[in-house]
Design a protein around this motif. Structure first.
Motif, PDB file in Angstrom:
ATOM      1  N   SER A   1      30.053  86.117  20.169  1.00 40.17           N
ATOM      2  CA  SER A   1      29.314  85.531  19.049  1.00 40.17           C
ATOM      3  C   SER A   1      29.093  86.545  17.934  1.00 40.17           C
ATOM      4  N   GLY A   2      29.538  86.199  16.729  1.00 36.45           N
ATOM      5  CA  GLY A   2      29.336  87.072  15.578  1.00 36.45           C
ATOM      6  C   GLY A   2      28.167  86.575  14.749  1.00 36.45           C
TER       7      GLY A   2
ATOM      8  N   PRO B   1      26.703  85.883  11.050  1.00 31.07           N
ATOM      9  CA  PRO B   1      27.174  85.758   9.655  1.00 31.07           C
ATOM     10  C   PRO B   1      26.257  86.484   8.673  1.00 31.07           C
TER      11      PRO B   1
ATOM     12  N   GLU C   1      19.570  73.754   7.390  1.00 28.15           N
ATOM     13  CA  GLU C   1      20.644  74.743   7.531  1.00 28.15           C
ATOM     14  C   GLU C   1      20.590  75.380   8.920  1.00 28.15           C
TER      15      GLU C   1
ATOM     16  N   VAL D   1      22.101  73.006  11.337  1.00 22.81           N
ATOM     17  CA  VAL D   1      23.573  73.017  11.247  1.00 22.81           C
ATOM     18  C   VAL D   1      24.124  74.236  11.971  1.00 22.81           C
ATOM     19  N   MET D   2      23.492  75.387  11.728  1.00 20.84           N
ATOM     20  CA  MET D   2      23.950  76.622  12.380  1.00 20.84           C
ATOM     21  C   MET D   2      23.913  76.478  13.904  1.00 20.84           C
ATOM     22  N   LYS D   3      22.807  75.888  14.378  1.00 18.76           N
ATOM     23  CA  LYS D   3      22.682  75.722  15.835  1.00 18.76           C
ATOM     24  C   LYS D   3      23.725  74.731  16.344  1.00 18.76           C
ATOM     25  N   ALA D   4      23.985  73.667  15.567  1.00 18.21           N
ATOM     26  CA  ALA D   4      25.010  72.700  15.975  1.00 18.21           C
ATOM     27  C   ALA D   4      26.385  73.358  16.028  1.00 18.21           C
ATOM     28  N   LEU D   5      26.601  74.352  15.152  1.00 14.50           N
ATOM     29  CA  LEU D   5      27.903  75.038  15.126  1.00 14.50           C
ATOM     30  C   LEU D   5      28.038  76.059  16.257  1.00 14.50           C
ATOM     31  N   GLY D   6      26.955  76.256  17.013  1.00 10.99           N
ATOM     32  CA  GLY D   6      27.052  77.148  18.167  1.00 10.99           C
ATOM     33  C   GLY D   6      26.338  78.476  18.001  1.00 10.99           C
ATOM     34  N   PHE D   7      25.599  78.643  16.897  1.00 12.52           N
ATOM     35  CA  PHE D   7      24.839  79.892  16.755  1.00 12.52           C
ATOM     36  C   PHE D   7      23.553  79.771  17.564  1.00 12.52           C
ATOM     37  N   THR D   8      23.165  80.880  18.197  1.00 12.26           N
ATOM     38  CA  THR D   8      21.986  80.840  19.070  1.00 12.26           C
ATOM     39  C   THR D   8      20.709  80.895  18.234  1.00 12.26           C
ATOM     40  N   ASN D   9      19.605  80.548  18.876  1.00  7.49           N
ATOM     41  CA  ASN D   9      18.295  80.641  18.216  1.00  7.49           C
ATOM     42  C   ASN D   9      18.065  82.050  17.688  1.00  7.49           C
TER      43      ASN D   9
ATOM     44  N   PRO E   1      17.604  71.783  17.627  1.00  2.00           N
ATOM     45  CA  PRO E   1      18.663  71.410  16.676  1.00  2.00           C
ATOM     46  C   PRO E   1      18.496  69.989  16.142  1.00  2.00           C
TER      47      PRO E   1
ATOM     48  N   LEU F   1      18.023  69.014  12.235  1.00  2.06           N
ATOM     49  CA  LEU F   1      19.011  68.209  11.511  1.00  2.06           C
ATOM     50  C   LEU F   1      18.385  66.958  10.904  1.00  2.06           C
TER      51      LEU F   1
END
Lengths: 225, 401
Positions: free
Chosen positions: B2-3, B5, B304, B307-315, B393, B397
Motif C-alpha cells: 500500500s502506497g 498518495p 473524499e 472514496v479513498m476507503k472504497a478504493l482500498g486505502f486504510t483508515n 466508508p 460516501l
C-alpha cells in the motif's frame, strides 16, 4: 463469485430498528452482469455495500472472489477492496483536486506497480474509456459523461474481479447513459468483468445479462437468484 | 504494497491556496511574536544565566543608587579570598543628542580587563606590538580619556580607533556645561551574554580626578566587582565583606553576579511573566484557529475520505494525509515566522538596544518556535484525523461533504 447466504442487515435510526435484508440468499457467478432493481429502501445499495466490503452483515455469510468478508478487520477489508473491487458511483466521486490521470492512478498506489508503470496503466485505462485526450483535465473541466468514464477507468485500473456500480447512469442524460452502459457491457463481454449494478433505470437494466428485483429485503418472485 | 498518495496533500494545499496562505500567515505571525517576546525575556535574563561563577558585586545595602566610599576598595581587597576588586560606576551621559543614550561605566581599567578576559574579546586596538588586548591595556594607561566600546555601539555611531567621543554628563555634568572628552582605544565583542556590545568603559580615575577638581570633595562608587580567588567559598567571602561594613558608614549588600543581575532584571517588574503570558495566549488562540480550520477542511473532505476507503486505502492512510496536511501548514508557518524573527532581529535590536542590548533571537528560541509549530500542527490535526479515521466508508460516501 458473489455469494450471500442467509444475510441479515438491520440499521438503527433514531432508536428505531429498520430491517433492510432478511436472510437473503444470492449467487452471482463470475462473468455475470446483474442489474439490481427495486423501490427505495428495498436493500439494493446495502447488497452492493456488503458485496464491496464497505459494510458488514449482522449475520449470514458474504463471500466474494472466494473470500469471506464477515470477519475481516477494517484494514484487511481495505486491502481486499484494493485487490478485488472497482466502484462506480452515481455522482462519480472523483477527487476534485486531481486531474483525470491522477484520479485513475490513485487506486494503483495500492498495487506493487512503480510510478511510471502506474502512469502507463492509468493512461491505458483512460484509453479504454475513450479519454486519452483528457488526461490533464480536472473533474470540473469535464462533462458528466466524461466524469463517469473517468470513474469507470478508475474502477478497472487495478483489473479487479468485480465492478460494483451504484446508479451509474442516474446523473446522466439518455445519450450519455447509453454510452456508459455500452462501456459496462464491453467490460463484461470483452474483459470478463463480473458486474453488479444497482439502478432505477429500466433501459440500463435491460443491458445487463439478468435483472434481480428486490422488495423489502427479499428477492421478488420471478428473480433468478 | 500500500502506497500513500502524498501528492494529495500538495494538491490540497495548492488548490485551497487562500486557506493555506491565511493559515500559514496566522501561524507565522504568532510564532514571530513568540520569538520576539521570548527574546526580550532571554536578553533580560541572559546576564543572570551567563554570570561568572567567581564574581561578586558589592553595593550599598540601601540602594544601587547610593554610592559607597572609595576607601572601601582597599578594605574589600584585604578580605581573605578576594583576588581583585574593580570599581564600576554608572556614568549616564549621552552622545550629541539625548536620544543617543547608552550604557557607560567608569572602571579600573587594568583590573577590569583582567576580570573580563573571559567575557569579552578585543577586536580592534591602536597599532603597535603585542596582542590586541596588550595594545588596549597600553593605550588605556597612556591616555586617561581612553575608552573601549562595544562593536555594536561603534558601528551605530561610526566610531573607529582614535576617534574622539564627547559625552554630556547627566549624572555628572561638568560645571561649565561642556562635554566630557573620550578617545576610542579599543573595540570589543562579547564572548558571553553577561556583557553586551552596546556599552562604553572608561577610566575611573578620569571621572574621579575631574569631579574632585570641580566639586572639591571626594566622590564615591556605585559598585565594586570582586573576583574571588580559587579555593575560597564565595558565601564566606560575601559574609566577610558585609560584616566588614556592618557598622557603616555605608552598610553593604554583597551578592553573586547572577543574583545582582537578577535583582537588576526585577527592577523592570515581572517582564518574563508578562511576556510569557502574552506569548502563550497568542499561541493558544492560534491553536484554536488552526483546529477550526482543519476541522472545516476535514468536514469538506468526508466524501473524499469515503472514496479513498472504497478504493482500498486504510483508515490510517486517510487519517495520516489529514495530519500531514495540518503539520505541513503549521511547520511552513513556523519556518516563515521564525525566519522573519531572525531576519528582523537586527533591526529590532537597533530600536531597543538601550533597554535590551543583548537582543538577538537565540538558536534555542528558534528551535522551540519550530517545535511549537510542529506541536500546533499535530494538535490541530488530531481531531479531524480521528474523525476521518473513524468514519465508516458507507457513512462517508453518503455524506454531502
Amino acid at each position: 463469485m458473489i455469494s450471500f447466504e442467509k444475510v441479515c442487515k438491520t440499521y438503527r435510526r433514531g432508536g428505531e430498528e429498520l430491517r433492510v435484508l432478511a436472510s437473503l440468499d444470492l449467487e452471482i457467478p463470475a462473468g455475470d452482469f446483474v442489474a439490481l432493481m427495486g423501490p427505495s429502501g428495498s436493500g439494493k445499495s446495502t447488497i452492493l455495500n456488503l458485496a464491496g466490503g464497505l459494510d458488514t452483515a449482522d449475520s449470514g455469510t458474504v463471500s466474494v472472489a472466494s473470500e469471506t468478508l464477515n470477519r475481516m478487520s477494517s484494514k484487511a477489508l481495505a486491502q481486499w477492496r484494493a485487490r478485488h473491487t472497482g466502484f462506480v458511483f452515481q455522482s462519480f466521486n472523483l477527487i476534485p483536486v486531481l486531474n483525470a490521470v491522477e484520479n485513475v492512478t490513485l487506486p494503483l498506489l495500492n498495487t506493487p506497480l512503480k510510478g511510471a508503470e502506474r502512469r502507463k496503466q492509468a493512461e491505458y485505462a483512460l484509453g479504454i474509456v475513450g479519454l486519452s485526450d483528457r488526461l490533464k483535465h480536472r473533474p470540473a473541466q469535464l462533462s458528466g459523461g466524461q466524469e463517469q468514464r473517468v470513474a469507470i477507468a478508475r474502477a478497472i485500473a487495478t483489473d479487479p474481479d468485480v465492478i460494483l456500480a451504484d446508479e451509474p447512469t442516474g446523473d446522466l442524460d439518455r445519450d450519455t447513459a447509453n454510452e456508459v452502459m455500452e462501456l459496462l457491457v464491453r467490460l463484461n463481454e470483452e474483459l470478463g468483468k463480473t458486474i453488479l449494478m444497482v439502478t432505477h433505470d429500466q433501459v440500463a437494466a435491460d443491458r445487463a445479462k439478468r435483472t434481480l428485483h428486490l422488495d423489502k429485503g427479499e428477492l421478488a418472485d420471478g428473480s433468478a437468484a | 504494497m500500500s502506497g500513500t498518495p502524498w501528492f494529495l496533500v500538495r494538491k490540497h494545499l495548492r488548490v485551497h491556496w487562500v486557506r493555506t496562505t491565511l493559515t500559514v500567515t496566522i501561524v507565522s505571525v504568532a510564532l514571530l511574536l513568540f520569538c520576539i517576546l521570548t527574546t526580550f525575556v532571554t536578553s533580560l535574563t541572559a546576564a543572570v544565566d551567563q554570570a561568572a561563577s567567581n564574581r561578586i558585586v558589592v553595593q550599598s545595602a540601601v540602594s544601587l543608587f547610593v554610592e559607597l566610599p572609595l576607601d572601601y576598595h582597599g578594605k574589600i581587597a584585604n578580605v581573605p579570598g578576594v583576588e581583585s576588586v574593580c570599581k564600576l560606576q554608572w556614568f549616564g551621559g549621552y552622545y550629541q543628542d539625548e536620544k543617543n543614550s547608552f550604557a557607560q561605566f567608569a572602571i579600573d581599567d587594568e583590573v577590569f580587563l583582567q576580570q573580563y578576559e573571559n567575557d569579552l574579546e578585543i577586536i580592534d586596538a591602536p597599532p603597535g606590538d603585542g596582542s590586541l588586548l596588550d595594545r588596549v591595556r597600553t593605550a588605556m594607561r597612556a591616555d586617561r580619556r581612553a575608552a573601549i566600546v562595544g562593536e555594536g555601539l561603534a558601528d551605530k555611531h561610526g566610531w573607529k580607533i582614535g576617534d574622539p567621543v564627547p559625552l554630556t554628563g547627566k549624572i555628572f555634568p561638568k560645571s561649565d556645561g561642556s562635554a566630557w572628552d573620550f578617545t576610542v582605544v579599543g573595540i570589543y565583542i562579547p564572548k558571553r551574554m553577561n556583557v553586551d556590545d552596546q556599552t562604553m568603559y572608561f577610566r575611573f580615575d578620569y571621572l574621579e580626578e575631574t569631579l574632585t577638581q570641580e566639586q572639591d570633595q571626594p566622590i564615591g562608587c556605585g559598585t565594586f566587582f570582586v573576583h574571588v580567588a580559587p579555593g575560597h567559598a564565595i558565601d564566606e567571602v560575601i559574609a566577610n565583606i558585609d560584616a566588614l561594613f556592618v557598622n557603616g558608614p555605608q552598610k553593604t549588600l554583597t551578592s553573586t553576579e547572577a543574583a545582582f543581575s537578577a535583582g537588576f532584571v526585577s527592577m523592570f517588574g515581572n517582564l518574563p511573566l508578562f511576556f510569557g503570558t502574552i506569548g502563550g495566549a497568542i499561541v493558544f488562540a492560534v491553536l484554536f484557529s488552526v483546529v477550526n480550520t482543519m476541522l472545516l477542511a476535514a468536514r469538506q473532505r468526508i466524501r473524499e475520505a469515503g472514496v479513498m476507503k472504497a478504493l482500498g486505502f486504510t483508515n490510517r492512510t486517510v487519517a495520516t494525509l489529514m495530519l500531514v496536511e495540518s503539520v505541513s501548514i503549521c511547520v511552513i508557518g513556523g519556518l516563515v515566522g521564525t525566519g522573519l524573527a531572525w531576519v528582523l532581529s537586527e533591526g529590532i535590536r537597533g530600536v531597543v538596544s538601550v533597554m535590551f542590548p543583548t537582543f538577538a533571537v537565540a538558536p534555542q528560541t528558534m528551535l522551540i518556535s519550530l517545535g511549537m509549530s510542529l506541536t500546533i500542527g499535530l494538535l490541530a490535526g488530531l481531531a479531524p484525523t480521528v474523525m476521518l479515521a473513524r468514519l465508516k466508508p458507507v457513512e462517508a460516501l453518503r455524506s454531502e461533504g
